[in-house]
Write an enzyme that holds these catalytic residues in place. Structure first.
Site, mmCIF file in Angstrom:
data_model
loop_
_atom_site.group_PDB
_atom_site.id
_atom_site.type_symbol
_atom_site.label_atom_id
_atom_site.label_comp_id
_atom_site.label_asym_id
_atom_site.label_seq_id
_atom_site.Cartn_x
_atom_site.Cartn_y
_atom_site.Cartn_z
ATOM 1 N N GLU A 99 2.049 -10.460 1.493
ATOM 2 C CA GLU A 99 2.365 -9.133 1.101
ATOM 3 C C GLU A 99 3.835 -9.035 1.154
ATOM 4 O O GLU A 99 4.550 -9.849 1.828
ATOM 5 C CB GLU A 99 1.683 -8.288 2.129
ATOM 6 C CG GLU A 99 1.864 -6.855 1.708
ATOM 7 C CD GLU A 99 0.584 -5.797 2.293
ATOM 8 O OE1 GLU A 99 -0.411 -6.396 2.812
ATOM 9 O OE2 GLU A 99 0.757 -4.663 1.809
ATOM 10 N N HIS A 103 1.545 -8.967 -2.756
ATOM 11 C CA HIS A 103 0.727 -8.313 -2.863
ATOM 12 C C HIS A 103 1.457 -6.853 -2.880
ATOM 13 O O HIS A 103 2.109 -6.340 -1.935
ATOM 14 C CB HIS A 103 -0.203 -8.199 -1.742
ATOM 15 C CG HIS A 103 -1.062 -7.107 -1.730
ATOM 16 N ND1 HIS A 103 -2.482 -7.384 -2.370
ATOM 17 C CD2 HIS A 103 -1.406 -6.107 -0.744
ATOM 18 C CE1 HIS A 103 -3.040 -5.990 -2.197
ATOM 19 N NE2 HIS A 103 -2.689 -5.309 -0.938
ATOM 20 N N ASP A 155 0.802 -1.103 -0.210
ATOM 21 C CA ASP A 155 -0.044 -0.022 -0.056
ATOM 22 C C ASP A 155 0.887 1.375 0.113
ATOM 23 O O ASP A 155 2.032 1.234 -0.061
ATOM 24 C CB ASP A 155 -0.973 -0.011 1.143
ATOM 25 C CG ASP A 155 -0.189 -0.153 2.668
ATOM 26 O OD1 ASP A 155 0.836 -0.566 2.447
ATOM 27 O OD2 ASP A 155 -0.706 0.363 3.608
ATOM 28 N N ASP A 180 0.727 -17.736 -3.375
ATOM 29 C CA ASP A 180 1.465 -16.646 -4.248
ATOM 30 C C ASP A 180 0.701 -16.190 -5.092
ATOM 31 O O ASP A 180 0.912 -16.140 -6.451
ATOM 32 C CB ASP A 180 2.708 -17.235 -4.970
ATOM 33 C CG ASP A 180 3.779 -16.143 -5.651
ATOM 34 O OD1 ASP A 180 3.530 -15.003 -4.956
ATOM 35 O OD2 ASP A 180 4.227 -16.448 -6.325
HETATM 36 O O1 9MR Z 1 2.265 -6.799 9.702
HETATM 37 C C1 9MR Z 1 1.088 -6.319 10.258
HETATM 38 C C2 9MR Z 1 0.348 -7.546 10.901
HETATM 39 O O2 9MR Z 1 1.209 -7.819 11.967
HETATM 40 C C3 9MR Z 1 -1.144 -7.174 11.443
HETATM 41 O O3 9MR Z 1 -1.575 -8.407 12.102
HETATM 42 C C4 9MR Z 1 -1.912 -6.918 10.303
HETATM 43 C C5 9MR Z 1 -3.273 -6.535 10.651
HETATM 44 O O4 9MR Z 1 -3.352 -5.431 11.220
HETATM 45 O O5 9MR Z 1 -1.247 -5.773 9.632
HETATM 46 C C6 9MR Z 1 -0.116 -5.880 9.091
HETATM 47 O O6 9MR Z 1 0.367 -5.079 8.363
HETATM 48 C C7 9MR Z 1 -0.093 -4.419 7.430
HETATM 49 C C8 9MR Z 1 -0.570 -2.870 7.603
HETATM 50 O O7 9MR Z 1 -1.516 -2.986 8.325
HETATM 51 C C9 9MR Z 1 -0.882 -2.163 6.253
HETATM 52 N N1 9MR Z 1 0.457 -2.382 5.499
HETATM 53 C C10 9MR Z 1 0.597 -3.744 4.832
HETATM 54 C C11 9MR Z 1 0.994 -4.613 6.107
HETATM 55 C C12 9MR Z 1 1.356 -5.946 5.981
HETATM 56 O O8 9MR Z 1 0.442 -6.667 5.622
#
Ligand code: 9MR
Length: 742
Positions: free
Chosen positions: A717, A660, A333, A708
């Site tokens: 991601e 992602h 993102d 994947d």
């Molecule tokens: O890495 C984060 C993980 O520990 C959390 O459980 C999750 C849900 O809140 O969010 C992950 O972080 C994401 C973030 O919220 C937005 N950018 C991408 C991150 C990786 O997926």
């Protein structure tokens, strides 16, 4: 994370069947008599004169939904499984988007497919189960987002109910699982064999010329709960000759090929760090420095971007704007989050600190001109140039003097709602907003700024001073506001990164401030913190929300005058021994033991972070078992796992490559690149929060909770905080040369 769920897939494994008498839901899908009731956006002229629906798609649009062919009022029944079919053809070839969705905001997608349309044309078929009763769903072919014009033809569009859902079966290749990248010549060499056999089986190791160079018998290990498989292990560590194209055979199966070499860790040392330059916000990415990855600067106040040079707060949060341009995009993102930026930049700086301090460190490998950055040649180690790009951003997130909560750091800045994929940073047109300050963000700033003050001092005194002042202001502000937590529900357009316990962030920040200043206040705080003597070695591992171990590791390795420093060091060895015991008990060699075997979001980063604890234990003690634990951990990451794949792009015969991301979105648009070589995927996540994972992986054993696919944001991601431990460990292993440090 995106709100554009993808709820369908081209069938793999068992093929679904549809009841012959299932009614057709699409009106005039054959285009034999005109094209009503199909509609197009005003930028289209629909033509059905040939018996197909053809149209010219204009170039120069940004979003997939800028160009749509659709049909409304399609009825869906909850719980019913549907089959959606059509013929599609594109000139030149393109990836389109086929959706069945709610016709109004929030446009919930019940099926989202990304057909790769070819010039010769193909028939496509997807199934999905409707979660809703809806009389007026919309079928939409979203075709926008291309710079160049193209043409599309559609025919035989059909939606029928009564289908049996497909069963997704991943292709896991040979049952002999190895580190597909390679083993160090003098390091441990272990593999896992999936087999029903209960007694030892013979194995053979062959070199690149096919000669048997070692043999022995497997060790039966029984049922492994992390994979649901019955497995044996193989130890071929006695074979130490370097070479390429080795294979391991057991139970009639031959592994994917691997090397015995140390060269690839040297490559990964820089690849894993080069990842950061192409994550940069606020600067053009040079095609010369990164062939295939050049792109305009994102979020520098040029339309259609809104920000990040003059960013307001969320409504009602503050009445000023800040210039928070720069930094790294967090992940796939376009958000920028202080807590996650904090641990990432910390681990880059600690990788640098380790390189200059540890016995096996090779700092010149991370020195100036090693990472092909715009700053290369400035006489500062490139790893620090990269870290500074983020640290400068973190400093900008601090609330200025004279404002409410001055000295605190805003928790994050991101779009006011989620965007779809693909979307290059410079074409994001959403409003950018600062979110309220939080104690966690403030302490991340205090910790990293204190560390930067120490690390950058030999290269740039003014920058070091600026960081120290910011760190001390942040510390004072956090002490004055110790319980301002980020709202866990503040997750529209960006992740929440909420954390209800910041006592560990306090400990880590105090540790860094003490290491840099030696001041009594921080020393007293460190010694009094429950985390100083408590058990900080979580079975799950450390991460952005669990930072006590960062403080403990730093106090163990950076010289300081704590009265109990030797106990601190010993505690690291104890933590490492725990991870080592977990690894040894695990037939896939994973130093990760989540309760109930439920793998976390980003499990790979927790696993690699546990390897860091073992690596620090090695640096402190010189004991081989810790170094061997690190190497075995990397075997899992590189393919000794239930899915028989590497999780690092470009490393291993079968490796993640569709992480992602809104800009490395090749799976959605062949004009875009895959993520750069050396990009770690999040990995198996038992909670499978995204629709692709929910559709395909329901009921998965932990190691199988991964796919994947670019739309699987919960399992696949890429992030700045996941590549940081990968880079740290890559450097550590590269420093070990052949595996014996010689
Ligand atoms: O890495 C984060 C993980 O520990 C959390 O459980 C999750 C849900 O809140 O969010 C992950 O972080 C994401 C973030 O919220 C937005 N950018 C991408 C991150 C990786 O997926």
């Amino acid at each position: 994370m995106v709100t554009t769920p993808a709820a369908a897939y081209a069938p793999t494994g068992r093929t679904a069947t549809v009841a012959a008498d299932a009614p057709e839901q699409i009106v005039n899908g054959t285009f034999d008599n005109g094209h009503a009731p199909w509609w197009g956006t005003p930028n289209l002229t629909l033509d059905s004169s040939t018996g197909q629906l053809c149209t010219n798609i204009p170039g120069g649009t940004v979003n997939p939904w800028d160009v749509i062919i659709g049909q409304d009022n399609v009825a869906l029944v909850a719980g019913e499984t549907y089959e959606f079919r059509f013929f599609g053809q594109a000139t030149p070839a393109r990836v389109g988007k086929a959706l069945i969705q709610l016709p109004v905001d929030p446009y919930t997608q019940y099926l989202s497919a990304n057909p790769e349309l070819s010039v010769s044309g193909n028939n496509y078929r997807y199934t999905f189960t409707s979660p809703v009763d809806l009389p007026n769903a919309q079928v939409a072919f979203q075709l926008g987002g291309s710079a160049e014009p193209w043409t599309i033809c559609l025919d035989d569009v059909s939606l029928t109910g009564g289908a049996e859902p497909d069963v997704y079966v991943p292709d896991t290749g040979p049952r002999v699982r190895v580190n597909q990248v390679g083993y160090l010549p003098k390091g441990p060499k272990n593999a896992t064999v999936v087999t029903d056999a209960t007694t030892p089986l013979p194995w053979k190791l062959r070199d690149g010329a096919g000669r048997v160079v070692a043999y022995g018998h497997t060790t039966p290990r029984g049922l492994d709960p992390s994979s649901g498989q019955n497995v044996h292990t193989v130890d071929f560590g006695r074979h130490t000759r370097a070479g390429t194209g080795y294979t391991l055979t057991a139970d009639g199966e031959t592994s994917r090929p691997f090397d015995i070499s140390s060269a690839f860790y040297e490559q990964l040392r820089t690849d894993a760090l080069k990842f950061y330059y192409t994550q940069r916000s606020g600067i053009e990415i040079s095609e010369t420095l990164r062939p295939g990855y050049g792109r305009p600067a994102g979020h520098v106040g040029v339309a259609p971007n809104q920000g990040d040079t003059v960013v307001p707060c969320q409504p009602g949060v503050c009445d000023y704007t800040l210039d928070v341009s720069g930094g790294w995009y967090d992940a796939g993102d376009h958000g920028k989050y202080v807590v996650n930026g904090g641990i990432s930049v910390h681990q880059l700086m600690s990788e640098y600190e380790r390189s200059v301090r540890s016995r096996t460190g090779e700092p010149w490998r991370l020195g100036d001109r090693t990472l092909a950055l715009p700053e290369s040649g400035n006489r500062v180690p490139d790893i620090l140039d990269e870290a500074r790009w983020e640290q400068e951003f973190l400093l900008k997130m601090q609330v200025p003097a004279g404002r409410p909560l001055a000295g605190m750091a805003h928790h994050k800045i991101h779009d006011d709602s989620w965007t779809g994929l693909p979307l290059l940073p410079h074409v994001d047109d959403k409003r950018r907003e600062l979110h309220p300050p939080s104690t966690a963000a403030t302490l991340n700033l205090a910790a990293t700024a204190a560390q930067a003050a120490r690390v950058f001092r030999p290269f740039d005194r003014r920058f070091a001073d600026r960081n120290l002042a910011a760190a001390e202001r942040a510390w004072a502000a956090a002490k004055a506001n110790p319980e301002i937590y980020a709202d866990p529900n503040d997750a529209n357009g960006g992740g929440a990164y909420s954390d209800p316990d910041v006592s560990d962030e306090f400990y880590w920040a105090a540790a860094e401030l003490y290491l840099t200043t030696g001041a009594k206040e921080y020393r007293t705080f460190v010694l009094a913190s429950p985390h100083h003597t408590g058990d900080v070695w979580r079975e799950r591992g450390l991460d952005w929300g669990n930072t006590a171990a960062l403080g403990r590791l730093q106090l163990a390795v950076v010289p300081n005058g704590l009265p109990d420093r030797s106990r601190v060091k010993t505690s690291v060895l104890q933590g490492a021994d725990r991870y080592l015991a977990t690894l040894r008990a695990h037939p896939y060699g994973i130093p990760y033991n989540p309760s109930d075997n439920l793998f976390d979001w980003g499990s790979n980063n927790l696993i690699v972070n546990n390897a860091i604890v073992m690596a620090v234990a090695y640096d402190l003690s010189g004991k081989d078992r810790y170094r061997d634990g690190v190497l075995q951990t990397m075997d899992y990451i590189f393919g000794r796992n239930a899915l028989n794949q590497s999780y690092v792009t470009g490393y291993g015969e079968v490796a993640s490559r569709n992480q992602h991301s809104r800009w490395y979105a090749r799976q959605l648009n062949p004009d875009l690149p895959n993520p750069p070589r050396g990009t770690l995927s999040g990995g198996p996540n038992s909670a499978i929060q995204d629709p692709v994972a929910q559709q395909k992986l329901r009921g998965c054993a932990p190691q199988f909770c991964y796919i994947d696919d670019i739309e699987s944001w919960a399992t696949n991601e890429l992030t700045i905080n996941w590549n940081a431990p990968l880079a740290w460990i890559a450097a550590f292993v590269a420093d070990q040369d052949n595996g014996d440090g010689r």
